[in-house]
Structures are given as C-alpha cells and as structure tokens.
Design a protein around this motif. Structure first.
Motif, PDB file in Angstrom:
ATOM      1  N   THR A  32       0.842  -1.200   0.000  1.00  0.00           N
ATOM      2  CA  THR A  32       0.000   0.000   0.000  1.00  0.00           C
ATOM      3  C   THR A  32       0.879   1.253   0.000  1.00  0.00           C
ATOM      4  N   GLY A 160     -10.868   0.679   2.632  1.00  0.00           N
ATOM      5  CA  GLY A 160     -10.158   1.951   2.671  1.00  0.00           C
ATOM      6  C   GLY A 160      -9.538   2.321   1.333  1.00  0.00           C
ATOM      7  N   ILE A 161      -8.868   1.378   0.689  1.00  0.00           N
ATOM      8  CA  ILE A 161      -8.215   1.653  -0.595  1.00  0.00           C
ATOM      9  C   ILE A 161      -9.253   1.915  -1.685  1.00  0.00           C
ATOM     10  N   ALA A 164     -10.810   5.399  -1.258  1.00  0.00           N
ATOM     11  CA  ALA A 164      -9.904   6.459  -1.719  1.00  0.00           C
ATOM     12  C   ALA A 164      -9.846   6.493  -3.240  1.00  0.00           C
ATOM     13  N   LEU A 265       0.708   8.366   0.322  1.00  0.00           N
ATOM     14  CA  LEU A 265      -0.631   8.034   0.825  1.00  0.00           C
ATOM     15  C   LEU A 265      -1.010   8.897   2.025  1.00  0.00           C
ATOM     16  N   LEU A 269      -4.240  11.362   2.242  1.00  0.00           N
ATOM     17  CA  LEU A 269      -5.183  11.342   3.364  1.00  0.00           C
ATOM     18  C   LEU A 269      -5.692  12.746   3.679  1.00  0.00           C
ATOM     19  N   GLU A 277     -11.296   9.728   4.595  1.00  0.00           N
ATOM     20  CA  GLU A 277     -10.010   9.797   5.298  1.00  0.00           C
ATOM     21  C   GLU A 277      -9.955   8.768   6.426  1.00  0.00           C
ATOM     22  N   LEU A 280      -9.617   5.181   4.940  1.00  0.00           N
ATOM     23  CA  LEU A 280      -8.275   4.889   4.443  1.00  0.00           C
ATOM     24  C   LEU A 280      -7.275   4.771   5.594  1.00  0.00           C
ATOM     25  N   GLY A 283      -7.749   1.531   7.223  1.00  0.00           N
ATOM     26  CA  GLY A 283      -7.292   0.494   6.310  1.00  0.00           C
ATOM     27  C   GLY A 283      -5.777   0.377   6.279  1.00  0.00           C
ATOM     28  N   LEU A 284      -5.069   1.520   6.275  1.00  0.00           N
ATOM     29  CA  LEU A 284      -3.608   1.494   6.252  1.00  0.00           C
ATOM     30  C   LEU A 284      -3.043   0.885   7.530  1.00  0.00           C
TER      31      LEU A 284
END
Length: 430
Positions: A32, A160-161, A164, A265, A269, A277, A280, A283-284
């Motif tokens: 990611t 999340g990805i 975004a 990334l 954000l 936001e 993501l 998710g990260l």
C-alpha cells in the motif's frame, strides 16, 4: 494449548478464512504505502511488485499448492526437513529467521511513520504501545488469533483503498484526466532488466515464501490451499492495479515540492473528505498490522520448532516477544525504508532457497535429493544475495566480472538452480 494449534491454527481453516488471512498477509505496508510511493517515483511500473506477487500465487496454485499441503508440515523449514533432511531444515530456518527480522522491521517502519503522521510528533511512545498490543494478542492466541484478526483487517484494507480510489477518480475526477494516458509498463526508471529481476525476486517470495506457505499449512485440505492461492493471486493483481493508479494520480497532481518528505498516501489522506479519510487511515493501519503479526508468529514458530527442535507454546511466546523487540529496535533506529528493507531480505531468500526448494518439492516421492549438493546450492545462492543486497561494493573488490557484480541476485538464483538440479538423485523405490 496444543503446539500445532498455536502455530498452525489447527490446520482446519476453510476457504473463507484462508483467503482472508492470505490476502491480509500479502497486503501490508509494502503493498500500500510502499507501492504508492514507488509509483509516484517511477510511474506505473510500480504496479509490477504486486503483479508479480499475484503471478507467483497463481503459479503456486497450479504447480505446488496441493503437493505442499499433502506433506502436512507445520512450517516451511519443517517441510524442507521432511523432503531433504534435518540439515536442510536448519539452514532454511537460520536464513528465514535472520532475514525476516528485516521484513518485520519494514512493517514497523511503516507503522512508526503512520503514527507520526497521525499524531503530528515523533510518535515513539504510541508506536511502542501499538507494537506491544500486537505482540500481546499474538502471544496469547498464536496463529488462530492472527487468522481471526487478519480477516477483519483484510476487509478494512480493501474498503479503505477502494474508497480512496473511488473518490480520486470518480468524485474528484477533474484531476484524474491524464492518469490513464500515462500508463506504461516499462520506462527509463524501470527497465526490462528490473522487470526480469523482480519477477524472480518478488514473485519467488509469493510463490514459495514462508509467510505465504504458512497459509497453505493452516488450510483444512489441499483443495482449499489450491483454491485460496488462485483466488488471492487474481485479487492481488487487481488490487495492485488500483494501488498503482492511486500512485499515478498523485504523480500527476501532487508536485514534489508540495509533497516534501511525506509518504504519498499520507499526503492523499489530507485531501480526502473526513469519512473517506477515516476509512483509508483505518485500512492502512490494518494493512500494517496484518502483515506484522503473521511475520512475527511464523518467525517465532520456525525458531522454536526448527532451530531449537522444541514443540513448546511457552517458548514460542517468548520468541515472539524477543523477535518483536529486536525488530522494534531496528525500526526505531531508522535503518531504511519499507521497500529497501523488504527487497534486501527477499533477495537473500530468493537467491538461495526458492529454486532448490521448488526442485525438491517436485521430486518429493519420485526422486531422492543429494543433501551434500542441495545444501551448498542454498548456501551459495544465499551468499550472492547477501553480497548484492548488503555489501554492494564487495563484488567489485573481489574483481568479479561486471555482469555478475551488477546482477548478484540473478547470479545467486542461477547458481542455486544449477546445483539444485545437480542434487536430484536416483528414482525412489516404490
């Protein structure tokens, strides 16, 4: 708790949980944060990292998934020991445990950077707390706790990805017009030589790496193992395409002087509406944690079972803590970025292990393996990988030919492959 339950989740996971934990294992910081940074730097060819990972999984599904599961090992070195012998188990264990401290540190470097971005300061205290929180649930529940949390984390990463991506390309679409026109598979920064090298270096780890194969071991049977590798290979290629497009979007719309030293990334954000936001960001963090916990429980399991020759849950828990602290110290020291840490470890592993082990698996039950040739195959290949990754000036000092000194990883693979083939002995008796 029974040792096999602790390190292999009882070897009874169905297709849903196996796919979930395999995806979560693969989609970490490098897949990611690292890929978006790479794509921003070199363009769309950054996509190849995950594409080769997906191809490696597809090859695994077609060639070895069923064979590997039928061997019924608990760890990758355990499998090598059953196929080749105890010396093979030991040498693979040492290479994996030492190399994977760098892999684990790579995930922690990403976590540290993420927490620093979120908190606005060094974030060291929060980083240590978060790291110990992961270590705690791994110490308590072992592989089963990893499988359960991985499934949740995998869903959060994908949401999340995708959220975004949808915002950047379909809501803020006025800024995405030139992105699709700049898709190129090769360029000056990513040459055919790089493509060829990464196919083996990255694809090899996804084809026969210890963390990936550990998901084969926890599946309930060979059909689940094969199907999970097939499904995840396809998903990973699609996911890689989406992540690379996010990086390419940033390359087209975020000037380098505006980005500064920030991870791409993290910069993105700040541009997203609050709900996206949050999706993501969660998710990260999930991506980082899901790879960290898998790597550390596997490294600890290998250390106890294959190096210490013990089947002790207590010792494995201690090993989790010790390896985790070592990786944390490495990460805090600031020794490298995500991709460099992982690439170095992968180069050593793929140079020495992938081809000899693949050959041994294909010969299992059909041909004997000459241990006195197979072990040197692993050692010689690994030495080339170590020199190429960690001592780049040594090949020139040794006056090696230019072609070899500039292609140490590929040379190591070639040497280990040739010796691996030479190690094939007579046919096994029926």
């Amino acid at each position: 708790m029974i040792f096999r339950d602790f390190i292999a989740a009882g070897k009874k996971q169905g297709i849903l949980m196996t796919v979930g934990t395999l995806l979560a294992t693969m989609i970490g910081a490098s897949s990611t944060i690292g890929i978006v940074d790479t794509t921003y730097s070199i363009g769309f060819p950054g996509f190849w990292w995950l594409a080769f990972g997906g191809i490696g999984l597809l090859l695994q599904s077609f060639l070895i998934s069923e064979k590997v599961r039928e061997i019924d090992a608990d760890t990758l070195p355990d499998m090598a020991g059953r196929i080749v012998g105890g010396s093979a188990e030991m040498i693979l264990s040492l290479i994996i445990v030492i190399s994977w401290i760098g892999v684990i540190a790579g995930q922690l470097v990403a976590m540290s950077g993420f927490l620093t971005f979120v908190t606005g300061n060094s974030g060291t205290a929060l980083f240590i707390i978060a790291s110990f929180a992961v270590l705690l649930y791994v110490i308590i529940g072992g592989q089963m706790s990893v499988v359960k949390t991985d499934f949740i984390q995998m869903i959060l990463v994908l949401i999340g990805i995708i959220a975004a991506f949808i915002y950047l390309f379909f809501v803020k679409k006025d800024a995405s017009g030139n992105v699709m026109n700049n898709i190129e598979l090769l360029n000056q920064s990513y040459t055919p030589k790089t493509l060829f090298t990464q196919f083996f270096t990255i694809g090899g780890v996804f084809f026969l790496g210890p963390d990936i194969i550990s998901r084969n071991f926890i599946s309930k049977d060979k059909k689940v193992a094969k199907r999970a590798a097939l499904i995840c290979g396809i998903v990973l290629i699609i996911f890689g395409f989406v992540v690379a497009l996010i990086g390419l979007w940033a390359k087209e719309n975020v000037p380098p002087d505006e980005l500064g030293n920030m991870k791409v990334l993290f910069f993105i954000l700040k541009m997203l509406p609050l709900p996206v936001e949050i999706l993501l960001a969660v998710g990260l963090l999930s991506a980082i944690l899901s790879s960290f916990d898998t790597c550390i429980v596997n490294a600890a399991s290998i250390f106890v079972k294959d190096i210490l020759k013990k089947e002790s849950v207590a010792l494995t828990r201690i090993a989790v803590a010790v390896i985790g602290v070592l990786a944390m110290a490495f990460a805090i020291s600031g020794s490298g970025d995500i991709i460099s840490l992982l690439s170095g470890a992968y180069s050593v592993y793929t140079s020495g292990i992938i081809f000899p082990l693949f050959i041994a698996i294909m010969c299992y039950g059909k041909r004997e393996i000459k241990v006195n040739v197979w072990i040197p195959a692993v050692i010689c290949g690994g030495i080339f990988g170590i020199m190429g990754s960690y001592f780049p000036g040594l090949p020139s000092a040794l006056h090696l030919p230019v072609f070899i000194s500039e292609n140490m990883t590929l040379t190591g693979m070639a040497v280990s492959s040739i010796l691996g083939l030479v190690s094939i002995g007579r046919a096994c008796a029926d």
